[in-house]
Design an enzyme around this catalytic site. Structure first.
Site, mmCIF file in Angstrom:
data_model
loop_
_atom_site.group_PDB
_atom_site.id
_atom_site.type_symbol
_atom_site.label_atom_id
_atom_site.label_comp_id
_atom_site.label_asym_id
_atom_site.label_seq_id
_atom_site.Cartn_x
_atom_site.Cartn_y
_atom_site.Cartn_z
ATOM 1 N N CYS A 101 0.890 -1.581 0.014
ATOM 2 C CA CYS A 101 0.282 -0.401 0.150
ATOM 3 C C CYS A 101 1.312 1.266 0.063
ATOM 4 O O CYS A 101 0.710 2.823 -1.162
ATOM 5 C CB CYS A 101 -0.907 0.039 1.420
ATOM 6 S SG CYS A 101 -2.253 1.762 1.582
ATOM 7 N N CYS A 198 -6.151 -2.771 6.983
ATOM 8 C CA CYS A 198 -7.128 -1.786 6.873
ATOM 9 C C CYS A 198 -8.343 -2.187 5.692
ATOM 10 O O CYS A 198 -9.487 -1.763 6.788
ATOM 11 C CB CYS A 198 -6.318 -0.804 5.809
ATOM 12 S SG CYS A 198 -5.468 -1.233 4.638
#
Length: 362
Positions: A101, A198
């Protein structure tokens, strides 16, 4: 006062990025907050907190007195991060999507976006530091707060990604960050730090994964070949795992807890052992592939370095052995055996407090 810059800050709705933005505003810079939405497959309030996070980011921007924009990178995230995450789990490995990410979304898609907005610099709430050498190289260094240091998650960044990067929290302690937020009336000062992956949020991991990967149950076995239970699918387990194995009392076994020692893909078997100190849980050396060196070139092999095999572990002294004809592969030999190096996770190397880079454990 510093030279005034236009700085784009990734505002996540957490206390760290809030204080990072406040610090930069205090220094007199022109600060613009950007909220990134990276996941929208099942964006319900039950597990996905992105709606609340955006509201928090907006109220922070309001208190600090900066503009806030929202940008959607869900498509890039699915393509670059989530598809890799699923592939790795399907292959029996345990990936770390936070690393990808950072290298693919925050410091690629988001960096490109920040440049379009006319940014001189991109700032985030990571706990890390950058330093510029006389020769023009950028070093990634550990944060001052060793408890919160996040250089592990940033080890795949390149020189061109680090050059415009700014980590305002690199020199301060987390306790000080919360104290600043409280003192300045920043509404996220009490907000709990997010943990875990997440896009999964607080939901049970197995429930989430089973929506994307087929369950293929198989035998849970001891190293001696005794079948003592059934697993739900190798993808749902990781090396060193103790909870959720579903092994009750086993005949002729003592009460020591069971741990996952091996995932045998070939015959879909989960091998478990008893006791945290079982020799099958330890390795003297680890092989890592696709090594990325932040400085552009590998370090010299003839000295002691330090490695992390997972984010929350103390640095382990080691030596690096380079593989002839395979410059992207290293074998790392440890001074003391290491507990459950896990394929798919990242081996990250340090020279004192400088992060050298890392690769994927195989």
């Amino acid at each position: 006062m510093h030279h005034r810059k236009r700085i784009i800050v990734g505002l996540s709705g957490g206390v760290d990025s809030s204080v990072a933005a406040w610090l930069l505003k205090q220094q007199g810079h022109e600060v613009v907050g950007v909220f990134m939405k990276n996941w929208e497959d099942d964006d319900t309030d039950e597990y996905c907190s992105s709606r609340q996070d955006f509201i928090d980011a907006a109220s922070v921007a309001d208190v600090i007195g900066i503009d806030l924009e929202a940008v959607n990178f869900a498509e890039e995230y699915r393509e670059c991060v989530f598809s890799h995450f699923l592939k790795e789990y399907e292959a029996g490995r345990t990936p770390n999507p936070d690393v990808l990410c950072n290298s693919e979304i925050k410091f690629r898609a988001f960096l490109d976006y920040a440049v379009k907005l006319g940014a001189d610099t991109l700032a985030t709430g990571h706990y890390a530091r950058v330093a510029h050498t006389a020769s023009g190289k950028i070093l990634l260094k550990k944060a001052f707060d060793s408890n919160k240091d996040q250089s592990y998650f940033l080890h795949q960044l390149t020189q061109s990604q680090l050059r415009p990067a700014l980590f305002p929290l690199g020199e301060i302690n987390k306790t000080e960050v919360r104290a600043i937020a409280r003192r300045e009336g920043i509404p996220t000062w009490e907000k709990k730090d997010s943990t875990g992956i997440c896009f999964i949020g607080e939901r049970p991991f197995r429930d989430f994964l089973s929506r994307y990967l087929p369950c293929t149950p198989g035998a849970i076995m001891t190293p001696d070949g005794d079948v003592i239970g059934e697993h739900q699918g190798l993808a749902y387990y990781t090396l060193g795992q103790r909870q959720g194995l579903g092994i009750g009392g086993v005949r002729n076994a003592d009460d020591a807890p069971w741990f996952v020692a091996e995932k045998r893909i070939a015959d879909n078997t989960l091998v478990v052992v008893q006791g945290h100190t079982h020799p099958l849980l330890y390795r003297d050396e680890v092989r890592a592939e696709n090594m990325h060196w932040i400085g552009g070139a590998p370090p010299t092999p003839d000295k002691t370095y330090y490695a992390k095999l997972r984010y929350r572990m103390p640095d382990a002294a080691c030596r690096i052995v380079f593989q002839e004809n395979h410059p992207q592969t290293v074998i790392v030999r440890f001074a003391a055996p290491q507990w459950t190096p896990t394929p798919g996770q990242y081996l990250v190397l340090y020279d004192d407090n400088i992060c050298l880079g890392g690769g994927v454990i195989v």
